[in-house]
Scaffold this active site. Structure first.
Site, short mmCIF file in Angstrom:
data_model
loop_
_atom_site.label_atom_id
_atom_site.label_comp_id
_atom_site.label_asym_id
_atom_site.label_seq_id
_atom_site.Cartn_x
_atom_site.Cartn_y
_atom_site.Cartn_z
N SER A 246 0.85 -1.17 0.00
CA SER A 246 0.00 0.00 0.00
C SER A 246 0.89 1.22 0.00
CB SER A 246 -0.90 -0.01 1.23
OG SER A 246 -0.10 0.22 2.38
N LYS A 247 0.24 2.35 0.15
CA LYS A 247 1.01 3.60 0.15
C LYS A 247 2.05 3.64 1.28
CE LYS A 247 -2.70 4.51 -2.10
NZ LYS A 247 -4.10 4.17 -1.95
#
Ligand code: GLU
Length: 314
Positions: A246-247
């Site tokens: 994810s980020k």
């Protein structure tokens, strides 16, 4: 033309593209290109709080850098646009009104805190809505309601191209789910169905974090009398910590990898190797993989990205 495969990549522009998005985009693109089909890019910028135009622009730059193209999309146009969800509310509204007219929706006034208190033990992050507002007779004026779908009893099943037979009893597992949030934003589950149908998508390939959403979407296809696509869910890429990329795994964003001097063919080659499309890691261009794409070579288990990925790629 009528039978041509139409596939899509539908990112949410809520951050920079990382290896996990590249993996899904590459596989969706290969599924389309290997069948001589039409590739659609759709920006799922439905949530105004989290989506940013700058991320949408960067996503397109990253995709092109990887060697992935599309025939229809925000910039390319096409017969079934617009291709950004933020400007497609009227389509979602029309579908929502059809469900409402059929008596399949109801307002829900529960707050986040009430929902958490009612179903505190959600194991997979997905809470079952206990139906608190299902039979509420009086509407409230002090707050705006979310709108939920009245889910019928029974199971929904479908055959996933990679994972095989999937079955879910929505009423028992998630309950009546939200179609429109209290702030008026239509829910992903509704928007994705309306858009995939309106854009004549025949094949959906996406990460298997969405596998549990598919029965809900199939229910909506059925209730709205829309033609459902063929679904393929692909394993997720995980970080070293075992969590989904994810980020938070900023190091694995394409922007950072590019800045470290990694070339797109190195990323594509690594992903192709993980997908079983080439026997060992070597740099390869996306278009060189079209001829050898075969979904059955994909292992079903998640792919863990090693901490020294930059060294492996270089
Ligand atoms: N927009 C979703 C995401 O980025 C994908 C939706 C889909 O492929 O159905 O996670």
């Amino acid at each position: 033309m009528g039978n041509t495969l139409r596939g899509r990549f539908a990112p949410s522009p809520t951050g920079h593209m990382h290896l996990g998005n590249a993996w899904t985009a590459l596989l969706a693109w290969l599924q389309v290109r290997s069948a001589g089909g039409t590739m659609v890019l759709r920006m799922e910028d439905l949530d105004p709080d989290r989506s940013r135009p700058a991320y949408a622009a960067a996503l397109q730059v990253d995709l092109r850098w990887l060697g992935l193209d599309w025939d229809e999309g925000p910039d390319a146009g096409g017969d079934y646009g617009p291709y950004c969800q933020s400007v497609r509310s009227e389509f979602y509204q029309e579908a929502f009104e059809r469900l409402a007219a059929a008596g399949r929706t109801y307002p829900c006034y529960c707050t986040r805190a009430e929902l958490a208190a009612a179903a505190p033990h959600a194991s997979d992050g997905e809470q079952r809505y206990p139906g608190t507002c299902r039979n509420r007779k009086v509407s409230r004026t002090d707050r705006k309601p979310a709108m939920r779908l009245l889910v019928p009893p029974g199971s929904i099943s479908y055959s996933d191209l990679l994972y095989g037979e999937i079955q879910q009893n929505i009423e028992q597992s998630v309950g009546d789910f939200v179609l429109r949030r209290s702030d008026g934003v239509y829910a992903y589950q509704l928007a994705v169905v309306v858009d995939d149908a309106a854009m004549h998508i025949t094949h959906v390939l996406r990460g298997n974090d969405l596998i549990a959403s598919t029965p809900r979407q199939l229910l909506l296809y059925r209730l709205l009398s829309l033609k459902q696509p063929v679904f393929t869910h692909v394993p997720l890429l995980l970080g070293q910590d075992g969590s989904r990329l994810s980020k938070r795994h900023g190091d694995l964003s394409l922007t950072i990898l590019r800045r470290r001097g990694i070339r797109p063919e190195q990323i594509v080659g690594y992903l192709a190797c993980q997908a079983g499309l080439i026997p060992e890691y070597s740099a390869v261009e996306a278009k060189e993989l079209i001829a050898c794409f075969d979904i059955s070579r994909l292992a079903k288990k998640p792919v863990v990205i090693p901490g020294n990925i930059t060294e492996i790629l270089a």
